[in-house]
Design a protein around this motif. Sequence first.
Motif, short mmCIF file in Angstrom:
data_model
loop_
_atom_site.label_atom_id
_atom_site.label_comp_id
_atom_site.label_asym_id
_atom_site.label_seq_id
_atom_site.Cartn_x
_atom_site.Cartn_y
_atom_site.Cartn_z
N PRO A 47 2.80 18.96 9.94
CA PRO A 47 2.00 19.51 11.04
C PRO A 47 0.89 20.47 10.58
N LYS A 81 15.84 12.40 13.35
CA LYS A 81 14.60 12.87 13.96
C LYS A 81 13.55 11.77 14.01
N THR A 82 13.41 11.07 12.92
CA THR A 82 12.29 10.13 12.79
C THR A 82 12.82 8.70 12.67
N LYS A 103 0.82 -1.20 0.00
CA LYS A 103 0.00 0.00 0.00
C LYS A 103 0.86 1.26 0.00
N ILE A 134 7.62 3.98 1.13
CA ILE A 134 8.29 4.97 1.98
C ILE A 134 9.76 5.10 1.60
N GLU A 164 7.81 20.83 18.67
CA GLU A 164 7.81 19.68 17.75
C GLU A 164 6.85 19.83 16.58
N ILE A 215 3.74 19.35 15.92
CA ILE A 215 2.45 18.66 15.94
C ILE A 215 1.58 19.23 17.06
N ALA A 230 -2.32 -0.55 6.68
CA ALA A 230 -1.19 -0.09 5.86
C ALA A 230 -1.40 1.30 5.28
N ILE A 231 -2.62 1.83 5.34
CA ILE A 231 -2.83 3.21 4.88
C ILE A 231 -1.94 4.16 5.70
N ILE A 255 11.59 5.12 11.47
CA ILE A 255 10.49 4.50 10.75
C ILE A 255 10.69 3.00 10.64
N LEU A 256 9.61 2.31 10.37
CA LEU A 256 9.67 0.89 10.03
C LEU A 256 9.25 0.76 8.57
N LYS A 257 9.79 -0.25 7.91
CA LYS A 257 9.33 -0.52 6.55
C LYS A 257 7.94 -1.14 6.61
N PRO A 258 7.15 -0.99 5.52
CA PRO A 258 5.80 -1.58 5.53
C PRO A 258 5.81 -3.06 5.95
N GLU A 280 21.37 22.02 5.99
CA GLU A 280 21.15 21.02 7.05
C GLU A 280 20.06 21.45 8.02
N ILE A 339 5.68 -4.32 9.82
CA ILE A 339 4.49 -4.19 10.66
C ILE A 339 4.28 -5.49 11.44
N ASN A 397 16.76 19.30 8.92
CA ASN A 397 16.46 18.86 10.28
C ASN A 397 15.01 19.12 10.66
N LEU A 410 -4.52 -5.93 8.12
CA LEU A 410 -3.19 -5.35 7.82
C LEU A 410 -3.24 -4.49 6.57
N MET A 433 22.61 16.18 9.54
CA MET A 433 21.17 15.97 9.77
C MET A 433 20.98 14.99 10.92
N ASN A 434 20.10 15.38 11.88
CA ASN A 434 19.88 14.50 13.03
C ASN A 434 18.88 13.38 12.69
N GLN A 448 9.62 27.43 14.78
CA GLN A 448 10.84 26.61 14.77
C GLN A 448 12.11 27.45 14.79
#
Lengths: 458, 458
Positions: A104, B4-5, A4, A7, B375, B377, B72-73, B7-10, A65, B13, A69, B68, B1-2, A147
């Motif tokens: 955001p 920040k995020t 789906k 990434i 942050e 959000i 996955a959306i 992630i996991l690959k699809p 950079e 899951i 970030n 699942l 670049m820090n 920010q």
Amino acid sequence: MNNKTIILKPNEIPRQWYNIAADIKLNPPLGPDGKPIGPEALAPVFPMNLIEQEVSIQRWIDIPEEVLNILAIWRPTPMIRAYSFEKALNTPARIYIKNESVSPPGSHKPNTAVAQAYYNKEFGIKRLTTETGAGQWGSALAFAGSQFGLDVDVFMVRISYDQKPFRKTMMETWGGTCLSSPSDTTQAGRNILEKYPDTPGSLGIAISEAIEAAVSDKTGKTRYSLGSVLNHVMLHQTIIGLEAKKQLEKVGEYPNVIIACAGGGSNFAGIAYPYVYDKINGKEIDIYPVEPEACPTMTKAPFVYDHGDEAAYTPLLAMHSLGHNFIPPPIHAGGLRYHGIAPTLSQLINDDLITPVAVTQLEAFKAGILFSRTEGIIPAPETNHALAYTIREAEKAREEGKEKTILVNLSGHGNIDLFSYQKYLNNELSNLKLDDEALEKSKDCYKDFPEPEILKSV
Amino acid sequence: MNNKTIILKPNEIPRQWYNIAADIKLNPPLGPDGKPIGPEALAPVFPMNLIEQEVSIQRWIDIPEEVLNILAIWRPTPMIRAYSFEKALNTPARIYIKNESVSPPGSHKPNTAVAQAYYNKEFGIKRLTTETGAGQWGSALAFAGSQFGLDVDVFMVRISYDQKPFRKTMMETWGGTCLSSPSDTTQAGRNILEKYPDTPGSLGIAISEAIEAAVSDKTGKTRYSLGSVLNHVMLHQTIIGLEAKKQLEKVGEYPNVIIACAGGGSNFAGIAYPYVYDKINGKEIDIYPVEPEACPTMTKAPFVYDHGDEAAYTPLLAMHSLGHNFIPPPIHAGGLRYHGIAPTLSQLINDDLITPVAVTQLEAFKAGILFSRTEGIIPAPETNHALAYTIREAEKAREEGKEKTILVNLSGHGNIDLFSYQKYLNNELSNLKLDDEALEKSKDCYKDFPEPEILKSV
């Protein structure tokens, strides 16, 4: 389990922006004397480091950079294969959605807001002024200001200010200030209020107010920030298309069709310009910017020199324009109510590299509802225009029995625009028509300006 | 670049949910006769496949492919390291935020909504009824219903219905129906309206209405769906913590502290239960569910047998309860206004495996503003409670000079709750106090019920 979502890893984020000014010919902006302006003419309005980007013809420009970030809060953005939407449309087309709604503020706008806040901060600026239509841009700049510790004052088009009180709250939550435009805090605003006290406002008016508020600050520490139209704004958005390319490569795809809505042109530029580069270099792609029939800048307005704002504070820009004092009907896609369109995008139309199309408000919301009920995400009213045209392309593919890869930019979510969805669901929306008389009359405002050259880039 | 995020690959899951009922002792639900009920007693309310999950003590339960595919959306959801928030707090603590706000309805709720819609569909059900407080759950179920072609009727607590008209629009955009509760469409609703015509409503009342609407449908094709409290709901949410574990492992971290807000307990269970499993098996972790001082179910209410709804339609559940007819003050975190809390969560309190804490409404919003401005959000008002306690822990770490890894569940965004932010920004919010007399009186409602056993699981 189907694939789906496509990434990118955080470290796969693009490190350079693509500058289309390196690859196309452009009419220069003109000053009040009708002659091309130099960078210094813009210095009271923008910081010099951004002016340098505005006039740059370097093809690839490094992303600082400090900007990466902050983009990392939500970038790289996901791409989804719209399986359920495809199924509902019974189309052989494969539809890929680049999802810019995950930031955001909920749209693509912070891609440039963060960059602009960064360059202003670097230049020693303390306060930014800007305008906003639907509120996506104003909230994006308020977010970016928070920010970098910059004050942000936003002039919001009155009709959106009234319809979307939550956008104001969003800006204030991020520490920004939001004023209804036309306001009584600027001469440009007072002039309009005197003539048309009941005006719904327009982006052109709000831009005038924001520019005036910036240049009239005697401390020299305030600058103006624009969320679309200009070359450097288009530049900052190209990270969208550059990511999309990497994502489609991962699944072995290359788009036949690219679709995005266009008001000033920035989300369209973001997804499309990196592919326009390919097209200039020989690739075959159909690229469609989609506008509302109620504000048909690309599909009906001529290519002229005109101001970017109502009070004629900006230089003359070579672009398709409905006239800088035209006030479009109050459709709910506030971000698509601009009288002009980016000069780079206008030039691509002249070059036949892209094909503008228009859809109605009702067609757009109908598409948004179908998308919501299939793919889950509720799109912004602006984005619905892109989805409406996607449906036409998907249906064409079905009729022609053609497999096609369609790439669409989901420029924003509609969570702050649910007022307009409720109107649609209550059958209270209509296809607002252009006031042809007003449109005709607004052409007077540019008839004495020089005519731009019809250039051919390729 | 820090970085920040995270992630996991699809394909990373989790494929199974963690069922905490395999690892703790629980008092059984009781019927009107005070005796443990069998699964068949729940058959008019829930489909049998979900009842089987509700009573299952199997530790790992497979997540169906169909579920699942829809998760996955937006899943796996990102985790962010809150560098800017940490910096603003001047803390040596490392704060990791699991971001559940990225789902289409904007919270963790669709994790179970999608699963419940799937199992109901599988069982041949055509229509679901439910209640909603802040609107997160109702819109999540409307979204899930749209994915499986089920009709969804939502009873929304009146105060939220009035304060958050956009949640109703969201449900309708996904094809659902939303009614203000108490309504005149059920006996339970009419009874309350007669006694208290001006009631702000409560989750307890709305649950009664939704159950009545389900069981009174003579076609047998309608069932009720609950967004929190029950074992199978907690189960479906554990995908959050299971993902979080994988994400923290990628950066070589294991949390010392876990924090989540708790109304019925589902987002807390989601992030915390997979770690409670570790704690039962010897790991040292401090785990804090956070509630509002205005509705102190965990920190002030006794562990009793009580109904889950106002009209006493549900079985008796062994849980901390303020009394099933208690109506909490109208704080803006509608999702935390429930009189009870999940039986599994209540048992973990008895087991000293988790430590409930409470914060005020103003402390919560102050934390939400700081988080928004650092942050980016904007969190849901419910989530702000978790962030407020995170600030306390971060400050403690500073005072003690201790490095710590804090994991926080960002259960939802506040984009549809900006009304409450505007109130806060206008200084129009206060720390609503409990009505002690009403609270005391509400204890009468469970005094004749059997007392649960104080069990020790470990």
